[in-house]
Design an enzyme around this catalytic site. Sequence first.
Site, PDB file in Angstrom:
ATOM      1  NE  ARG A  96     -18.009   1.785   8.085  1.00  0.00           N
ATOM      2  CZ  ARG A  96     -18.938   1.074   8.717  1.00  0.00           C
ATOM      3  NH1 ARG A  96     -19.106  -0.204   8.450  1.00  0.00           N
ATOM      4  NH2 ARG A  96     -19.721   1.633   9.621  1.00  0.00           N
ATOM      5  CE1 TYR A 146       3.004  -9.431  -3.209  1.00  0.00           C
ATOM      6  CE2 TYR A 146       1.477  -9.552  -1.365  1.00  0.00           C
ATOM      7  CZ  TYR A 146       2.370  -8.837  -2.129  1.00  0.00           C
ATOM      8  OH  TYR A 146       2.615  -7.526  -1.831  1.00  0.00           O
ATOM      9  CG  ASP A 155      -3.462 -13.151  -6.315  1.00  0.00           C
ATOM     10  OD1 ASP A 155      -3.571 -12.482  -7.356  1.00  0.00           O
ATOM     11  OD2 ASP A 155      -2.818 -12.760  -5.313  1.00  0.00           O
ATOM     12  CE  LYS A 193       1.216  -5.191  -6.611  1.00  0.00           C
ATOM     13  NZ  LYS A 193       0.950  -6.477  -6.009  1.00  0.00           N
TER      14      LYS A 193
END
Length: 378
Positions: free
Chosen positions: A56, A109, A179, A204
């Site tokens: 983590r 988005y 972004d 993506k």
Amino acid sequence: MTERYFNTKSVHFYSKDKAENKSKARPIYQTSAFVFEDLEDMEQYFTGEKPYLYSRYGNPNTDDLGKGVALLEEAEDGIATSSGMSAILAGVFAVCKSGDHIVAAVDVYGGTYQLFASELAKYGVETSFVNMNGNWTEAIRENTALIYTESITNPLVRVEELEAITQEAKERKIAVMVDNTFATPYLLQPYSLGADLVIHSATKYIGGHSDVTAGVLVGSAELIAKARASMINAGSNLSPFEAWLACRGLKTLALRMERQSSNAQSLATALSEHPYVTQVYYPQGVSEKGNGAMLSVEFKEDVHIETFFASLDWIKIAPTLAGVETSVSYPLRTSHRSVPKEVREALGIGKQLVRVSVGVEDERDLVASFEAAIAKSL
Ligand SMILES: *Cc1c(COP(=O)(O)O)cnc(C)c1O
């Protein structure tokens, strides 16, 4: 290390394999933690001589992805997170605290809009959504800590004026986060244009094969250190296997973008000459290397949209984008479903609009398939 060109860096972004058996492909460190010879050996993690303790906090595969994208974006450092959304959140946490204000592009988005409007608002971070082509600087307040936008927007592929925005923000000492999912570092490098933080939905183009959900945040070493700390606290790290898949995708990013951009250009040209098309949204002049692989097309009323979607043959209908396979989506009923009608209409998202994510197939099949589906829908 001498500076290398993009296509070389996108293949050779890994750090050297220090294991005894040096495998050609990167091993997957599918482990929750790392082991030590003795307490002194473990102490070396805390003194910074050893990089890994607990997955983590950090893992070689997730580091490969974060640092690999940072290399391609020409940013100082980067982290990989569980999704694009958690990368955005880690970036916001690195910059904003309760009482701060964000100025964000209104056409971001949908998930980002929800995150800012519904979640951040609950913790005292308010967002003004603005038209970045208008007088957006009027929305800036005393407490504005962040300006947030996308290099290329969805679904109308508006190309942002990044240099003008980062220049304005620098003068006012406000951070800028971009972004860069649609453009990828292959086409645009917002960090080099003055952005402080750059995020990717690696789901993506970076992953590129529609088989992974992942995010990446890159930026200055100072801001990434803060973002890494909040990612660790929130537990929004990426799993080693997902990171490994995204890294495998990253190796072919340049090749895929080159092909997908040229296919998109061919399809955009064919559709814009089609008698049953009113408008094709496909940007020009994005970069010397191409204009990306996303386009939207608005059909004349004569084209029955339901029939068009049903007639696309091998082209997939999917509410995502960027894979090697071409897919189409219907913004009205997916990404912009919850957007009020007036806003939708003002943005230009109507019932005849189809978004296309162009893949790596043969452009002749692509154009033929669209033409056949249009013919069947009249
Ligand atoms: C998909 C997407 C996101 C969200 O990414 P996830 O990986 O789904 O969390 C953010 N921004 C853009 C532009 C996207 O296309």
